[in-house]
Design an enzyme around this catalytic site. Structure first.
Site, PDB file in Angstrom:
ATOM      1  N   HIS A   1       0.821  -1.215   0.000  1.00  0.00           N
ATOM      2  CA  HIS A   1       0.000   0.000   0.000  1.00  0.00           C
ATOM      3  C   HIS A   1       0.854   1.263   0.000  1.00  0.00           C
ATOM      4  CE1 HIS A   1      -3.556  -2.436   1.817  1.00  0.00           C
ATOM      5  NE2 HIS A   1      -3.450  -2.590   0.519  1.00  0.00           N
TER       6      HIS A   1
ATOM      7  N   GLU B   1      -7.060 -10.279  18.244  1.00  0.00           N
ATOM      8  CA  GLU B   1      -8.353 -10.973  18.327  1.00  0.00           C
ATOM      9  C   GLU B   1      -8.638 -11.595  16.977  1.00  0.00           C
ATOM     10  OE1 GLU B   1     -10.481  -7.456  19.251  1.00  0.00           O
ATOM     11  OE2 GLU B   1     -10.500  -6.802  17.168  1.00  0.00           O
TER      12      GLU B   1
HETATM   13  C1  BV8 Z   1      -8.364  -2.518  -4.943  1.00  0.00           C
HETATM   14  C2  BV8 Z   1      -3.022   3.112   2.637  1.00  0.00           C
HETATM   15  C3  BV8 Z   1      -8.681  -3.279  -7.167  1.00  0.00           C
HETATM   16  C4  BV8 Z   1      -3.773   4.338   2.967  1.00  0.00           C
HETATM   17  C5  BV8 Z   1      -4.776   1.459   2.635  1.00  0.00           C
HETATM   18  C6  BV8 Z   1     -16.583  -3.867  -0.962  1.00  0.00           C
HETATM   19  C7  BV8 Z   1     -16.268  -5.119  -0.457  1.00  0.00           C
HETATM   20  C8  BV8 Z   1     -14.962  -5.595  -0.485  1.00  0.00           C
HETATM   21  C9  BV8 Z   1     -13.936  -4.825  -1.043  1.00  0.00           C
HETATM   22  C10 BV8 Z   1     -14.256  -3.584  -1.525  1.00  0.00           C
HETATM   23  C11 BV8 Z   1     -15.557  -3.096  -1.487  1.00  0.00           C
HETATM   24  N1  BV8 Z   1     -15.559  -1.866  -2.020  1.00  0.00           N
HETATM   25  C12 BV8 Z   1     -14.291  -1.548  -2.404  1.00  0.00           C
HETATM   26  C13 BV8 Z   1     -13.491  -2.595  -2.118  1.00  0.00           C
HETATM   27  C14 BV8 Z   1     -12.042  -2.698  -2.382  1.00  0.00           C
HETATM   28  C15 BV8 Z   1     -11.290  -1.958  -1.294  1.00  0.00           C
HETATM   29  C16 BV8 Z   1     -11.632  -2.506   0.063  1.00  0.00           C
HETATM   30  O1  BV8 Z   1     -11.199  -3.590   0.426  1.00  0.00           O
HETATM   31  N2  BV8 Z   1     -12.422  -1.728   0.828  1.00  0.00           N
HETATM   32  C17 BV8 Z   1     -12.792  -2.161   2.158  1.00  0.00           C
HETATM   33  C18 BV8 Z   1     -12.802  -0.924   3.092  1.00  0.00           C
HETATM   34  C19 BV8 Z   1     -14.174  -2.777   2.093  1.00  0.00           C
HETATM   35  N3  BV8 Z   1      -9.894  -2.172  -1.571  1.00  0.00           N
HETATM   36  C20 BV8 Z   1      -9.233  -1.327  -2.374  1.00  0.00           C
HETATM   37  O2  BV8 Z   1      -9.710  -0.312  -2.830  1.00  0.00           O
HETATM   38  C21 BV8 Z   1      -7.819  -1.743  -2.732  1.00  0.00           C
HETATM   39  N4  BV8 Z   1      -7.662  -1.704  -4.155  1.00  0.00           N
HETATM   40  O3  BV8 Z   1      -9.200  -3.290  -4.530  1.00  0.00           O
HETATM   41  O4  BV8 Z   1      -8.041  -2.362  -6.283  1.00  0.00           O
HETATM   42  C22 BV8 Z   1      -7.814  -4.476  -7.301  1.00  0.00           C
HETATM   43  C23 BV8 Z   1      -8.051  -5.607  -6.516  1.00  0.00           C
HETATM   44  C24 BV8 Z   1      -7.232  -6.717  -6.670  1.00  0.00           C
HETATM   45  C25 BV8 Z   1      -6.188  -6.687  -7.576  1.00  0.00           C
HETATM   46  C26 BV8 Z   1      -5.969  -5.543  -8.325  1.00  0.00           C
HETATM   47  C27 BV8 Z   1      -6.764  -4.417  -8.188  1.00  0.00           C
HETATM   48  C28 BV8 Z   1      -6.810  -0.783  -2.146  1.00  0.00           C
HETATM   49  C29 BV8 Z   1      -6.863  -0.855  -0.647  1.00  0.00           C
HETATM   50  C30 BV8 Z   1      -5.693  -0.054  -0.076  1.00  0.00           C
HETATM   51  C31 BV8 Z   1      -6.229   1.115   0.709  1.00  0.00           C
HETATM   52  N5  BV8 Z   1      -5.104   1.743   1.407  1.00  0.00           N
HETATM   53  N6  BV8 Z   1      -3.705   1.993   3.252  1.00  0.00           N
HETATM   54  C32 BV8 Z   1      -3.436   4.798   4.331  1.00  0.00           C
HETATM   55  O5  BV8 Z   1      -2.874   4.011   5.121  1.00  0.00           O
HETATM   56  O6  BV8 Z   1      -3.742   5.964   4.612  1.00  0.00           O
HETATM   57  S1  BV8 Z   1      -5.693   0.329   3.499  1.00  0.00           S
HETATM   58  C33 BV8 Z   1      -5.380   0.589   5.150  1.00  0.00           C
HETATM   59  O7  BV8 Z   1      -6.473   0.049   5.841  1.00  0.00           O
HETATM   60  C34 BV8 Z   1      -4.208  -0.179   5.633  1.00  0.00           C
HETATM   61  O8  BV8 Z   1      -3.151  -0.189   4.729  1.00  0.00           O
HETATM   62  C35 BV8 Z   1      -4.770  -1.540   5.883  1.00  0.00           C
HETATM   63  O9  BV8 Z   1      -4.702  -2.309   4.723  1.00  0.00           O
HETATM   64  C36 BV8 Z   1      -6.207  -1.210   6.144  1.00  0.00           C
HETATM   65  C37 BV8 Z   1      -6.460  -1.353   7.621  1.00  0.00           C
HETATM   66  O10 BV8 Z   1      -6.411  -2.697   7.835  1.00  0.00           O
HETATM   67  P1  BV8 Z   1      -5.526  -3.312   8.983  1.00  0.00           P
HETATM   68  O11 BV8 Z   1      -4.091  -3.146   8.659  1.00  0.00           O
HETATM   69  O12 BV8 Z   1      -6.059  -4.678   9.125  1.00  0.00           O
HETATM   70  O13 BV8 Z   1      -5.803  -2.433  10.249  1.00  0.00           O
HETATM   71  P2  BV8 Z   1      -7.093  -2.503  11.169  1.00  0.00           P
HETATM   72  O14 BV8 Z   1      -7.017  -1.340  12.084  1.00  0.00           O
HETATM   73  O15 BV8 Z   1      -8.298  -2.706  10.306  1.00  0.00           O
HETATM   74  O16 BV8 Z   1      -6.897  -3.855  12.017  1.00  0.00           O
HETATM   75  C38 BV8 Z   1      -5.845  -3.906  12.947  1.00  0.00           C
HETATM   76  C39 BV8 Z   1      -5.838  -5.328  13.481  1.00  0.00           C
HETATM   77  O17 BV8 Z   1      -4.744  -5.448  14.392  1.00  0.00           O
HETATM   78  C40 BV8 Z   1      -7.100  -5.675  14.252  1.00  0.00           C
HETATM   79  O18 BV8 Z   1      -7.545  -6.953  13.865  1.00  0.00           O
HETATM   80  C41 BV8 Z   1      -6.640  -5.690  15.713  1.00  0.00           C
HETATM   81  O19 BV8 Z   1      -7.294  -6.692  16.452  1.00  0.00           O
HETATM   82  C42 BV8 Z   1      -5.181  -6.044  15.571  1.00  0.00           C
HETATM   83  N7  BV8 Z   1      -4.335  -5.527  16.644  1.00  0.00           N
HETATM   84  C43 BV8 Z   1      -4.483  -4.358  17.325  1.00  0.00           C
HETATM   85  N8  BV8 Z   1      -3.476  -4.266  18.241  1.00  0.00           N
HETATM   86  C44 BV8 Z   1      -2.704  -5.373  18.106  1.00  0.00           C
HETATM   87  C45 BV8 Z   1      -3.246  -6.172  17.088  1.00  0.00           C
HETATM   88  N9  BV8 Z   1      -2.712  -7.342  16.730  1.00  0.00           N
HETATM   89  C46 BV8 Z   1      -1.598  -7.737  17.383  1.00  0.00           C
HETATM   90  N10 BV8 Z   1      -1.020  -7.032  18.371  1.00  0.00           N
HETATM   91  C47 BV8 Z   1      -1.537  -5.848  18.765  1.00  0.00           C
HETATM   92  N11 BV8 Z   1      -0.947  -5.152  19.743  1.00  0.00           N
END
Ligand code: BV8
Length: 236
Positions: free
Chosen positions: A110, A205
């Site tokens: 990303h 989790e």
């Molecule tokens: C794409 C950069 C086409 C920006 C990021 C409807 C349904 C499904 C998918 C979609 C939909 N509508 C649109 C989509 C696609 C979309 C998507 O998935 N949307 C989601 C919201 C539904 N995806 C895209 O647009 C991607 N592009 O699909 O292009 C394509 C597809 C395939 C092949 C070619 C082309 C682009 C997505 C990239 C977006 N950019 N980041 C920025 O950072 O500002 S995403 C950003 O959010 C992060 O990079 C990361 O990926 C995401 C957050 O996720 P996590 O990293 O999991 O973080 P989160 O807070 O959610 O979870 C943290 C976890 O850690 C938790 O589980 C927690 O329990 C745990 N945790 C907390 N503390 C600890 C811990 N674990 C261990 N120890 C701890 N101490």
């Protein structure tokens, strides 16, 4: 089965104990904007100053003295160094904590918070200070072309070809610190399952895709990742 090739995917949870807030911790909000509404090309076209300030704030935090790699980052770097087979680390995170801990075979799918890209020439510039829409790029000499070199929602993640190839060849897939909300990253476990790899989730989790993994170990990454890496290295 002898493990020869490990692919690791990390998300915001691996940097949580370094003091970088996860997306869930902010319940997906930043200054009452939905992150999905700020991290998009449309938002950047509509209000580049807002998007620059969103990343300026996160860059400033990342470069502050109190943010540094935690034991989970160090354990993953140790695995790459000491494991006799291949170790590829794919991170969704835009921070530089994996490289600061010593990981080298690393893909920022990303993008990177410390990189800017010129939208005209594609030239990448390293950046540590604040950025604003008026900034000139050396390649074009004009303002308004520089954007964070970060993959926004709706944009194609980086190095997808290489990622798919590596997933199709791995024996062990480990997903760490990700909630399984964002695709295509959240779908990597299915590719690894189809290729016959052992799939393991290490998270605070259970994630949204927990049921796709063969095994899951839950707790803070600094403990769970350190233990899991020690177990792998004991068996080599
Ligand atoms: C794409 C950069 C086409 C920006 C990021 C409807 C349904 C499904 C998918 C979609 C939909 N509508 C649109 C989509 C696609 C979309 C998507 O998935 N949307 C989601 C919201 C539904 N995806 C895209 O647009 C991607 N592009 O699909 O292009 C394509 C597809 C395939 C092949 C070619 C082309 C682009 C997505 C990239 C977006 N950019 N980041 C920025 O950072 O500002 S995403 C950003 O959010 C992060 O990079 C990361 O990926 C995401 C957050 O996720 P996590 O990293 O999991 O973080 P989160 O807070 O959610 O979870 C943290 C976890 O850690 C938790 O589980 C927690 O329990 C745990 N945790 C907390 N503390 C600890 C811990 N674990 C261990 N120890 C701890 N101490």
């Amino acid at each position: 089965m002898a493990i020869e090739s490990i692919v690791i995917l990390t998300g915001a949870g691996v940097s949580a104990e370094s003091g970088i807030r996860t997306f869930r911790a902010t319940d997906g909000l930043w200054e009452d904007h939905k992150i999905e509404d700020v991290a998009t090309p449309e938002a950047f076209d509509r209000n580049p100053r807002l998007v620059h300030s969103f990343y300026n704030e996160r860059r400033k935090q990342l470069l502050s003295a109190e943010v540094r790699p935690n034991p989970a980052h160090h354990a993953l770097a140790k695995l790459e160094k000491e494991f006799p087979g291949k170790v590829l680390l794919i991170t969704q995170n835009i921070d530089n904590l994996h490289e600061r801990a010593g990981s080298n075979n690393l893909i920022h799918m990303h993008g990177e918070l410390l990189n800017l890209r010129c939208r005209e020439s594609g030239v990448i510039y390293r950046v540590e200070e604040e950025t604003q829409p008026e900034d000139l790029c050396q390649c074009c000499g004009s303002s308004g072309n520089l954007r964070p070199d970060i993959v926004w929602f709706g944009e194609l993640p980086m190095s997808m070809e290489r990622i798919y190839t590596e997933l199709e060849q791995c024996d062990l897939f480990i997903s760490i610190g990700t909630s399984g909300n964002v695709y295509p990253a959240a779908g990597f476990v299915e590719i690894a399952n189809d290729t016959g790899a052992l799939t393991v989730e290490l998270n605070l989790e259970p994630s949204k895709v927990k049921s796709a993994f063969h095994q899951g170990f839950y707790g803070p990454a600094s403990e769970v990742v350190t233990e899991f890496v020690a177990d792998i290295l004991k068996q080599v």
